[in-house]
Write an enzyme that holds these catalytic residues in place. Structure first.
Site, PDB file in Angstrom:
ATOM      1  N   HIS A 201       0.827  -1.132   0.109  1.00  0.00           N
ATOM      2  CA  HIS A 201       0.083   0.090   0.195  1.00  0.00           C
ATOM      3  C   HIS A 201       1.043   1.282  -0.111  1.00  0.00           C
ATOM      4  CE1 HIS A 201      -3.084  -3.111   1.034  1.00  0.00           C
ATOM      5  NE2 HIS A 201      -3.914  -2.115   1.040  1.00  0.00           N
ATOM      6  N   HIS A 243       1.960  -4.142   8.804  1.00  0.00           N
ATOM      7  CA  HIS A 243       3.241  -3.962   8.473  1.00  0.00           C
ATOM      8  C   HIS A 243       3.956  -3.293   9.627  1.00  0.00           C
ATOM      9  CE1 HIS A 243       2.428  -4.796   4.328  1.00  0.00           C
ATOM     10  NE2 HIS A 243       1.251  -4.150   4.430  1.00  0.00           N
TER      11      HIS A 243
END
Length: 287
Positions: A201, A243
């Protein structure tokens, strides 16, 4: 006299049978000890030979295994007790990265400290998803009537495909898990965003924002909002526990690299028109 000689011989035999005096059994006995001492010494020599023969008949696999362990252990001890400066620095940075990422995962679960904002953060992360941008670009491309718009959209579509494939390949190569070990969602599996490093992303948001800033005429407030959107999309994945911080930073750097590469191989309007015509002819039998 003979009884005293025999008692001294028995005492000598009992003393010499101890382990610490076993080496004395190999020495020749004194000649003045008489035949009793010679018979006792011969019996002890026979026992020693029998014990040594039994020890020599044991299997050698245990000895070889002990030798292998003795050769390996010093190296392992040296690696643990005397690590290099590079190893210490890398382990320290990884520990700090994991610790900060876990602390920042405040929306990882509904029971987290910011669990009430999880749905809103997930919606923000969805705006940077690869499937969302690829479908949106294809829809805009079918509705565009200008050559300039088609040129920008075709190059943007190719950049998105390049970003998805590159990030998926690096993730498969590194196979780093997220800080909270979460199961990837259905959309993540479709976009091949299964592992943690690098953040897909963040890479996509950085590439798209730089692409739009370079090829669209936008007002200053919109340009600021576009940069802020890219940063928030990268941070949303950290807040959701998907993440690490280093994954987000490397994702931003990879997105900028994708933009530079796409600018190098930029397709002209004629090439884009040819690609659109070929794709239209290919998909026309299905519609």
């Amino acid at each position: 006299m003979p009884s005293s000689v025999r008692s001294r011989a028995r005492e000598r035999n009992s003393v010499l049978s101890r382990p610490e005096f076993m080496s004395l059994n190999h020495q020749p006995l004194c000649s003045g000890g008489g035949p009793a001492e010679s018979r006792g010494g011969s019996r002890r020599l026979g026992q020693i030979k029998h014990q040594t023969s039994q020890q020599s008949e044991e299997p050698t696999d245990r000895g070889s295994r002990d030798r292998r362990e003795s050769t390996k252990m010093p190296e392992e001890d040296c690696m643990q007790l005397n690590p290099s400066f590079k190893g210490i620095a890398m382990n320290s940075l990884l520990a700090i990265d994991i610790c900060l990422s876990k602390r920042m995962g405040v929306c990882a679960y509904t029971s987290s400290s910011w669990g009430g904002c999880r749905s809103m953060v997930a919606l923000l992360a969805l705006t940077g998803h690869g499937i969302t941008w690829i479908i949106g670009t294809i829809v805009c491309l079918t509705r565009s009537n200008t050559l300039a718009g088609q040129e920008v959209l075709v190059n943007l579509l190719l950049a998105l495909i390049l970003d998805v494939m590159t990030v998926a390949g690096v993730q498969r190569l590194v196979k780093r898990r997220g800080p909270w070990e979460m199961t990837p969602s259905f959309l993540d599996c479709v976009a091949m965003d299964v592992y943690s490093f690098p953040a897909a992303h963040a890479s996509r948001a950085a590439m798209v924002s730089k692409f739009l800033l370079s090829h669209l005429v936008l007002a200053v407030p919109l340009r600021i909002l576009l940069v802020l959107w890219a940063f928030l999309v990268g941070m949303s994945r950290v807040l959701l526990g998907k993440h690490h911080l280093t994954d987000m930073v490397c994702g931003f750097a990879l997105g900028m690299l994708h933009f530079s590469l796409m600018e190098t191989v930029w397709l002209s309007s004629n090439t884009c028109q040819t690609l659109i015509s070929i794709s239209t002819l290919s998909w026309s039998p299905f519609f």
